[in-house]
Enzyme design. Sequence first.
Site, PDB file in Angstrom:
ATOM      1  N   SER B 196       0.767  -1.216  -0.067  1.00  0.00           N
ATOM      2  CA  SER B 196      -0.053   0.072   0.143  1.00  0.00           C
ATOM      3  C   SER B 196       0.762   1.069  -0.083  1.00  0.00           C
ATOM      4  O   SER B 196       0.636   2.137  -0.762  1.00  0.00           O
ATOM      5  CB  SER B 196      -0.760  -0.192   1.341  1.00  0.00           C
ATOM      6  OG  SER B 196      -0.226   0.063   2.054  1.00  0.00           O
ATOM      7  N   ARG B 200       0.444   3.542  -3.366  1.00  0.00           N
ATOM      8  CA  ARG B 200       0.061   4.980  -2.914  1.00  0.00           C
ATOM      9  C   ARG B 200       0.798   6.218  -3.597  1.00  0.00           C
ATOM     10  O   ARG B 200       0.329   6.811  -4.424  1.00  0.00           O
ATOM     11  CB  ARG B 200      -0.404   5.157  -1.510  1.00  0.00           C
ATOM     12  CG  ARG B 200      -0.985   6.523  -1.441  1.00  0.00           C
ATOM     13  CD  ARG B 200      -1.025   6.772   0.298  1.00  0.00           C
ATOM     14  NE  ARG B 200      -1.682   5.708   1.069  1.00  0.00           N
ATOM     15  CZ  ARG B 200      -1.096   4.896   1.725  1.00  0.00           C
ATOM     16  NH1 ARG B 200       0.240   5.054   2.065  1.00  0.00           N
ATOM     17  NH2 ARG B 200      -1.930   3.910   2.436  1.00  0.00           N
ATOM     18  N   ASN B 204      -0.050   8.182  -7.126  1.00  0.00           N
ATOM     19  CA  ASN B 204      -0.399   9.523  -7.088  1.00  0.00           C
ATOM     20  C   ASN B 204       0.836  10.105  -7.939  1.00  0.00           C
ATOM     21  O   ASN B 204       0.394  11.187  -8.676  1.00  0.00           O
ATOM     22  CB  ASN B 204       0.054  10.144  -5.657  1.00  0.00           C
ATOM     23  CG  ASN B 204      -1.162   9.986  -4.896  1.00  0.00           C
ATOM     24  OD1 ASN B 204      -1.901  10.962  -5.113  1.00  0.00           O
ATOM     25  ND2 ASN B 204      -1.516   8.954  -3.858  1.00  0.00           N
TER      26      ASN B 204
END
Lengths: 159, 272
Positions: B196, B200, B204
């Site tokens: 994660s 992430r 992004n």
Amino acid sequence: MTINATFIGQILVFAILLWFIYKFVTPALSQALNERQKKIADGLAAAEKGQKDLAEAQSRAEGVIKEARDRANQIIDQANRRSNEIVDAAKGTAQHEGERIVTTARTEAATEANRARDTLRREVGSLVAAGTSRLLEREVDAKTHADLLDKLAAEIGRG
Amino acid sequence: MAAEHGIEETPTAYIVHHLKHLQVGEGFWTWHVDTLFMSTLLAIVTALFLYAGARKASAGVPSRFVSFIEMIYEFVDGQVADVYHGNRAFLVAVALSLFTWIIAMNAMDLIPLDAPGYIAALFGAEYWRVLPTADLNGTIAMAIVILFLIIGAAIRAKGLKGYAHEWITAPFGGNPLLWIPNFALNVVELLAKPVSLSMRLFGNMYAGELLFMLIALLGMAAALSLGGSLLFLGQLIAGAAWAIFHVLIILLQAYIFMVLPIVYIAMAEEHH
């Protein structure tokens, strides 16, 4: 988005960066900040202490000034009292001396007067005796008539 | 710039070109030269930047630059102190390196899109992706280091035996029938953290980069046709707006990637 050997290189880069920061950056910063914190705390404590000392010194100075003023007033009072005493004492002494002088003078005058009176009486007595003997044509026995002569002299002296 | 390399000037070609790494090697042993070069360069810049401040830091009055470095340090230190209660010297170093390095790498997204490729082309490189955090290799590398730190912290706090015991008895209980479900859940729980984290940040930054490319296409369309000259204005406005908003994402993603590992490590030291 393929995973390949690049990530091995990236792990090495990150590990070296981490080692460098742990070794050379964070300890120095942490130490400097801790030291500054202590320094500021010490400084604040010193300032507070200084202020307290100043207040203490001020109150002590006020006490000293008050004491000095009291003492000065006391000394002035004492001096005033002492000067009054001295003046009073001098007045008393002068009065005494004056009285003494007057008394002495009076005594002396009285003595002188008595002496003069005695001399006069004696002279009057001898004059009376001489006069009487000349009147009676004979000598008056001074010893026999001393009593009479003295009375006469006293009468003359009184008159 | 794509035209310089003899590639057809279509929007698709432009984007595909910009999403290609400069690479050497075959198969798994492929190396993304641009990612490695940029991340190493930015690691050196970050390290020297922080070191310059740390070297001059003293108990006396700090200069503006030293104050700035100290502000960063104090911010990171405060974040770690909020989460982790114990000797946090190493964790602060972890958080500080993650935070500053990721900000530096993310900030590469703000460089005008074609500039790095143009400079790289001067040195003969056909492709150049300037953003190491938009490469999954870059983010997963950090997450793997964090994974080892989590496991290390857990072993240090509980001992090898205690940690192994926890693997098969937590969270459901010590019944032998539950050992396998426990183990399976722990595998998922442990692996979810680095996955994660890396996904992430990668997601992004990759999306941000892609949006910059799409905005750049407006300009390209403007150059291709006279009637599209208004599109150039559109590129300016959209590009500026997205860049300003992207500053927030750069800092926010770096902050998240700093705080979560600390939380994970603090959690790993707690007993179930």
